[in-house]
Design an enzyme around this catalytic site. Structure first.
Site, PDB file in Angstrom:
ATOM      1  N   THR A   1       0.830  -1.206   0.000  1.00  0.00           N
ATOM      2  CA  THR A   1       0.000   0.000   0.000  1.00  0.00           C
ATOM      3  C   THR A   1       0.862   1.253   0.000  1.00  0.00           C
ATOM      4  OG1 THR A   1      -0.157   0.004   2.416  1.00  0.00           O
ATOM      5  CG2 THR A   1      -1.843  -1.206   1.203  1.00  0.00           C
TER       6      THR A   1
ATOM      7  N   LYS B   1      15.983  -0.975   7.203  1.00  0.00           N
ATOM      8  CA  LYS B   1      17.207  -0.232   6.854  1.00  0.00           C
ATOM      9  C   LYS B   1      18.135  -0.101   8.060  1.00  0.00           C
ATOM     10  CE  LYS B   1      14.808   2.317   3.202  1.00  0.00           C
ATOM     11  NZ  LYS B   1      14.594   3.574   2.503  1.00  0.00           N
TER      12      LYS B   1
ATOM     13  N   ASP C   1      20.763  -1.634   8.482  1.00  0.00           N
ATOM     14  CA  ASP C   1      22.145  -1.643   8.007  1.00  0.00           C
ATOM     15  C   ASP C   1      22.690  -0.240   7.849  1.00  0.00           C
ATOM     16  OD1 ASP C   1      20.106  -1.678   5.913  1.00  0.00           O
ATOM     17  OD2 ASP C   1      21.791  -1.527   4.506  1.00  0.00           O
TER      18      ASP C   1
ATOM     19  N   GLY D   1     -28.779  38.041  -9.916  1.00  0.00           N
ATOM     20  CA  GLY D   1     -29.041  39.057 -10.926  1.00  0.00           C
ATOM     21  C   GLY D   1     -29.637  38.514 -12.203  1.00  0.00           C
TER      22      GLY D   1
ATOM     23  N   SER E   1     -36.060  36.067  -8.874  1.00  0.00           N
ATOM     24  CA  SER E   1     -37.096  36.571  -7.967  1.00  0.00           C
ATOM     25  C   SER E   1     -38.151  37.372  -8.712  1.00  0.00           C
ATOM     26  CB  SER E   1     -36.465  37.428  -6.867  1.00  0.00           C
ATOM     27  OG  SER E   1     -35.596  36.644  -6.067  1.00  0.00           O
TER      28      SER E   1
ATOM     29  N   SER F   1     -29.103  28.277  -5.715  1.00  0.00           N
ATOM     30  CA  SER F   1     -28.904  26.817  -5.635  1.00  0.00           C
ATOM     31  C   SER F   1     -27.868  26.356  -6.659  1.00  0.00           C
ATOM     32  CB  SER F   1     -30.227  26.076  -5.807  1.00  0.00           C
ATOM     33  OG  SER F   1     -30.977  26.540  -6.898  1.00  0.00           O
TER      34      SER F   1
END
Length: 640
Positions: free
Chosen positions: A120, A175, A177, A480, A484, A551
């Site tokens: 992974t 690691k 070593d 704008g 509405s 929205s």
């Protein structure tokens, strides 16, 4: 979690007589299977370790070994020190960068056991891939670079390992070593890690000093670490217990994958047993319906059998014709899973776009997919300190605890009891991308206490009294655009025609119901969610509801549409180019946004997603507001 596919390479064919080959295959089948993952911070040596295991277990073909030697030479390593990571890092981008960015599955076997290992990613950006690899693992090998010690990603992966239910951990101090096989370095890292692991509930830990590149303590005890008396990595992997057989008290669970109906004389329910044992004659309960029946037949691997247990793919036939569909769960009748639609869960966010509370997603649990919204997180977790932090959302790779609200009840077990019925993924409705993964804790008490109350005067009765068809007429467009103005004219005309209406306007609602909300993306989503719920209540009252809101997001408008019945939601797109809307700017909002005084303004620094298939599209560069209103009223009149 999504079921992971074993991506095992084909093994070399054994050479010998048919009897010897058959004996070999039987020996392979009888071996136990250990699934494990390697994880940790970037460049800690995970791919090198897996490559070394494949090499030492003699699972390489001659051409693979020749290619490894050639690739190692190109990368500047040769002789005894082959670059074993090249066996695993299959993506070109990984070889160029020297990091793993995808989950690589590999199969190998020894005389004692078979293994499937998931390599992974270590880089924080790919933590989501690590969750996928860990979802079916029995053990985790957590690598730590001896030069750097325990890192933030070490802690993050450990927290995920514990959260995902993996209890056996190998701390591989790799690691060694490069620090002269120092016992002091190994002891310090082990002490620091065990202290952190204790806080997150990890206690079954074996700490092994090693060098994956040089082979120290991988398959044979190393002369370079005479102070270490524990097992080699391979010894431990071959001997660690595996919980493969169902526990005595484990109750039967089978998420239904497919209803098998090859002819009129056979009806079976196919799936993989996720827990327990089922025998012919056992009584089972179908959930969420709760109907019960008796198992009359079990078909597995093309033959009838008397019983099936966890991990087996089977088809069950029942004595009664009860309604069972894909996504339902067949379970032990005496100990069925719970059914609920609201939960507390741990959530790992896996998408570059933040999780937004209230936004509708899809949730896949077992074989069932349902709609879901996520509430604001109760907290997120600082993986370094384990501190619980306040949060309004979750960003990529963040982990938090949230409440989930599903649109229908599902059968579930807590994740700690059953991964299949307690682990879930979240899916974006529009892109179909997986955006999160999580683990269910428990059902919220209100999930059992809150029910729909049956009422006699319903939507149809309200509508009949008003002599009209209730509708939600949803006006969307830029600020704008004229929403509405047009919505107000439509309401005046409908009112004059004797219809019962109500207009919900964005500005007006923010003076009361939504006055506590700002204009961030999360607040905009909550704003629309509340308005959509109010509109649905008005729809039930038999009204024609006019909703005038920017929205900006398609997913929230689709959520509002889903609350209405067929033909009851009419999306009206007031299509006005940004330049025209900005030129009108009746409230001076665009000028403020351009000056940086108004943040998250749609069209300037916040996106607007126009409807793809609105019922009505109004081009305000061609139609006047009065003409637009007449078109909308005529559309409604033609569809009573």
């Amino acid at each position: 979690m999504e079921t992971l596919i074993d991506n095992a390479p084909a093994m070399a064919q054994p050479v010998g007589t048919q009897s010897e080959i058959a004996q070999y295959l039987r020996a392979q089948q009888s071996k136990s299977l250990l699934r494990f993952i390697t994880c940790g911070s970037v460049d800690d040596g995970k791919s090198t370790l897996i490559g070394r295991l494949l090499y030492e277990s003699k699972m390489l073909f001659e051409d693979q070994l020749a290619q490894l030697e050639a690739d190692s030479k190109k990368m500047g390593t040769q002789g005894e020190n082959l670059d074993f990571a090249l066996l695993v890092d299959g993506l070109a981008a990984e070889r160029e960068q020297g990091i793993t960015i995808d989950v690589a599955y590999r199969f190998f076997a020894t005389d004692k056991r078979k293994f499937i290992v998931a390599d992974t990613p270590g880089h924080e950006q790919y933590t989501r891939n690590m969750v996928t690899g860990a979802s079916t693992a029995d053990l985790a090998i957590l690598l730590v670079d001896a030069r750097r010690g325990v890192q933030t990603q070490t802690r993050r992966h450990s927290y995920l390992v514990a959260t995902l239910g993996i209890r056996r951990v190998v701390l591989a101090v790799n690691k060694l070593d490069m620090v002269d096989y120092s016992r002091e370095v190994h002891t310090r890292i082990e002490k620091e890690y065990r202290e952190f692991a204790r806080q997150i509930g990890l206690t079954d830990i074996v700490c092994i000093p090693m060098s994956a590149l040089r082979g120290d303590n991988i398959t044979e005890a190393s002369a370079n670490t005479p102070w270490y008396q524990g097992p080699t990595l391979m010894d431990h992997l071959e001997s660690v217990p595996i919980d493969q057989a169902p526990a005595q008290d484990e109750s039967f669970r089978l998420p239904v994958q497919w209803v098998n109906r090859p002819n009129l004389d056979f009806r079976g329910f196919a799936g993989t047993v996720s827990a327990g044992v089922i025998r012919r004659g056992d009584r089972v309960r179908a959930l969420p319906s709760g109907r019960e029946s008796r198992v009359t037949g079990i078909v597995g691997a093309g033959a009838e059998c008397e019983q099936a247990m966890r991990g087996q793919a089977v088809t069950l036939t029942l004595a009664d014709e009860i309604d069972v569909s894909r996504g339902d769960v067949l379970a032990c009748a005496e100990d069925p899973p719970a059914v609920a639609d609201q939960f507390e869960a741990t959530l790992v966010w896996m998408n570059e776009d933040a999780m937004l509370p209230g936004r509708p997603y899809l949730l896949k649990l077992g074989t069932r997919t349902v709609g879901v919204t996520v509430a604001q997180p109760k907290y997120k977790v600082n993986v370094n300190t384990l501190e619980h932090l306040a949060a309004r959302t979750l960003e990529l790779n963040e982990i938090g605890v949230c409440n989930l609200h599903l649109d229908q009840p599902v059968a579930f077990d807590p994740y700690t009891r059953n991964r299949e019925l307690g682990g879930f993924i979240l899916i974006d409705r529009l892109t179909n991308n997986t955006v999160g993964a999580g683990m269910l804790h428990f059902a919220l008490r209100r999930a059992q206490n809150v029910h729909w109350q049956a009422i006699d005067v319903d939507r149809r009765a309200h509508a009949a009294l008003k002599h009209q068809s209730p509708r939600i007429v949803w006006f969307t467009g830029l600020s704008g655009a004229g929403k509405s103005t047009i919505a107000n004219l439509v309401e005046k005309r409908l009112h004059a025609l004797g219809h019962h209406t109500y207009l919900l306007d964005g500005d007006n609602v923010r003076h009361g119901l939504n006055k506590d909300l700002g204009f961030s993306e999360a607040d905009r989503i909550e704003n629309i969610r509340r308005v959509a719920e109010v509109a649905r209540l008005m729809l039930d009252a038999g009204l024609i509801v006019l909703v005038s809101f920017i929205s900006p997001f398609r997913s929230e408008r689709e959520m509002a549409r889903a609350l209405a019945g067929d033909g009851e939601f009419i999306e009206v797109f007031i299509d006005t180019p940004l330049a025209v809307a900005e030129q009108r700017d009746p409230k001076g909002l665009y000028r403020k946004a351009r000056r940086g005084e108004l943040k998250n303004f749609t069209g300037i620094d916040s996106p607007y997603e126009p409807p793809e298939h609105p019922e009505i599209r109004i081009d305000t560069t061609g139609d006047s507001a009065e003409q637009a209103a007449e078109r909308i009223v005529a559309w409604l009149r033609d569809r009573p």
